[in-house]
Design an enzyme around this catalytic site. Structure first.
Site, short mmCIF file in Angstrom:
data_model
loop_
_atom_site.label_atom_id
_atom_site.label_comp_id
_atom_site.label_asym_id
_atom_site.label_seq_id
_atom_site.Cartn_x
_atom_site.Cartn_y
_atom_site.Cartn_z
N CYS A 1 0.85 -1.20 0.00
CA CYS A 1 0.00 0.00 0.00
C CYS A 1 0.88 1.25 0.00
O CYS A 1 0.55 2.25 -0.65
CB CYS A 1 -0.94 0.00 1.20
SG CYS A 1 -2.39 -1.07 1.01
N ASP B 1 10.72 -6.07 -8.77
CA ASP B 1 10.98 -6.68 -7.46
C ASP B 1 12.36 -6.24 -6.97
O ASP B 1 13.33 -6.17 -7.73
CB ASP B 1 10.93 -8.21 -7.58
CG ASP B 1 10.80 -8.89 -6.23
OD1 ASP B 1 9.73 -9.47 -5.97
OD2 ASP B 1 11.78 -8.86 -5.44
N HIS C 1 -6.30 -2.67 -1.41
CA HIS C 1 -5.66 -3.71 -0.59
C HIS C 1 -6.52 -4.96 -0.51
O HIS C 1 -7.66 -4.91 -0.05
CB HIS C 1 -5.37 -3.20 0.83
CG HIS C 1 -4.73 -4.24 1.69
ND1 HIS C 1 -3.36 -4.38 1.78
CD2 HIS C 1 -5.27 -5.21 2.48
CE1 HIS C 1 -3.09 -5.39 2.59
NE2 HIS C 1 -4.23 -5.91 3.03
N HIS D 1 -0.23 -8.42 0.66
CA HIS D 1 -1.01 -7.59 -0.28
C HIS D 1 -0.91 -8.32 -1.61
O HIS D 1 0.21 -8.55 -2.10
CB HIS D 1 -0.41 -6.18 -0.35
CG HIS D 1 -1.12 -5.21 -1.27
ND1 HIS D 1 -1.50 -3.94 -0.87
CD2 HIS D 1 -1.47 -5.31 -2.57
CE1 HIS D 1 -2.07 -3.31 -1.88
NE2 HIS D 1 -2.05 -4.11 -2.94
N HIS E 1 -0.29 -9.90 -4.95
CA HIS E 1 0.64 -9.55 -6.02
C HIS E 1 0.89 -10.74 -6.92
O HIS E 1 0.95 -11.88 -6.45
CB HIS E 1 1.97 -9.01 -5.47
CG HIS E 1 2.62 -9.90 -4.44
ND1 HIS E 1 2.19 -9.96 -3.14
CD2 HIS E 1 3.66 -10.76 -4.53
CE1 HIS E 1 2.95 -10.80 -2.46
NE2 HIS E 1 3.84 -11.33 -3.28
P1 5GP Z 1 5.99 -13.05 -1.80
O1 5GP Z 1 7.06 -13.88 -1.14
O2 5GP Z 1 5.09 -12.40 -0.78
O3 5GP Z 1 5.22 -13.79 -2.85
O4 5GP Z 1 6.74 -11.92 -2.60
C1 5GP Z 1 7.05 -10.68 -2.07
C2 5GP Z 1 8.05 -10.04 -2.99
O5 5GP Z 1 8.16 -8.68 -2.67
C3 5GP Z 1 9.46 -10.64 -2.89
O6 5GP Z 1 9.86 -11.15 -4.15
C4 5GP Z 1 10.32 -9.46 -2.43
O7 5GP Z 1 11.61 -9.45 -3.02
C5 5GP Z 1 9.49 -8.27 -2.85
N1 5GP Z 1 9.68 -7.09 -2.02
C6 5GP Z 1 9.70 -7.04 -0.67
N2 5GP Z 1 9.88 -5.78 -0.24
C7 5GP Z 1 9.98 -5.01 -1.36
C8 5GP Z 1 10.17 -3.59 -1.56
O8 5GP Z 1 10.27 -2.80 -0.63
N3 5GP Z 1 10.23 -3.17 -2.84
C9 5GP Z 1 10.09 -4.01 -3.90
N4 5GP Z 1 10.17 -3.47 -5.13
N5 5GP Z 1 9.90 -5.35 -3.75
C10 5GP Z 1 9.85 -5.83 -2.49
ZN ZN Z 2 -1.78 -3.29 1.06
#
Ligand code: 5GP
Ligand code: ZN
Length: 112
Positions: free
Chosen positions: A6, A29, A45, A96, A98
């Site tokens: 968010c 990412d 969200h 959130h 994605h």
């Molecule tokens: P999940 O594991 O929840 O499916 O993926 C979360 C993703 O968010 C991970 O690939 C991680 O590298 C990415 N991520 C986490 N924090 C940040 C951030 O502050 N900025 C960006 N651009 N990506 C982030």
């Molecule tokens: Zn959110």
């Protein structure tokens, strides 16, 4: 709400945005797992796909944007992967919704 993505939507946390419209934002990412690794998120969200299940038009739009990004990034022809992790067993770290768009290298055949 204390939600990282968010804050990316609001601009409070900076990100490299590659696409945005009134419903979603797509950004690189921070810890890329492939030469192209873009996250596509709704501005609204939802904790995960499960919470967004009653919004099929939005989910369809997000997937359409994933495909458009793959094309724009030049990874569509060779193929790519779209992934969304849900909850504890899905190893979801950011609560959130994605979609990961991953490409530019051959993915492994494992689902995990
Ligand atoms: P999940 O594991 O929840 O499916 O993926 C979360 C993703 O968010 C991970 O690939 C991680 O590298 C990415 N991520 C986490 N924090 C940040 C951030 O502050 N900025 C960006 N651009 N990506 C982030
Ligand atoms: Zn959110």
């Amino acid at each position: 709400m204390d939600c990282l993505f968010c804050k990316i939507v609001s601009g409070e946390i900076p990100s490299t945005i590659v696409y945005q419209d009134e419903d979603c934002v797509a950004f690189r990412d921070i810890n890329p797992q492939a030469p192209t690794h873009v996250l596509v998120i709704p501005r609204q969200h939802f904790a995960s796909l499960s919470e967004a299940a009653q919004n099929p038009a939005l989910l369809g739009h997000l997937l359409s944007v994933c495909a458009g990004i793959a094309k724009a990034e030049g990874i569509a022809e060779d193929g790519y992967r779209v992934v969304t992790n849900i909850g504890t067993n899905g190893a979801q770290s950011v609560k959130h919704l994605h979609f990961h768009v991953l490409g530019g290298r051959k993915m492994t055949e494992e689902m995990a």
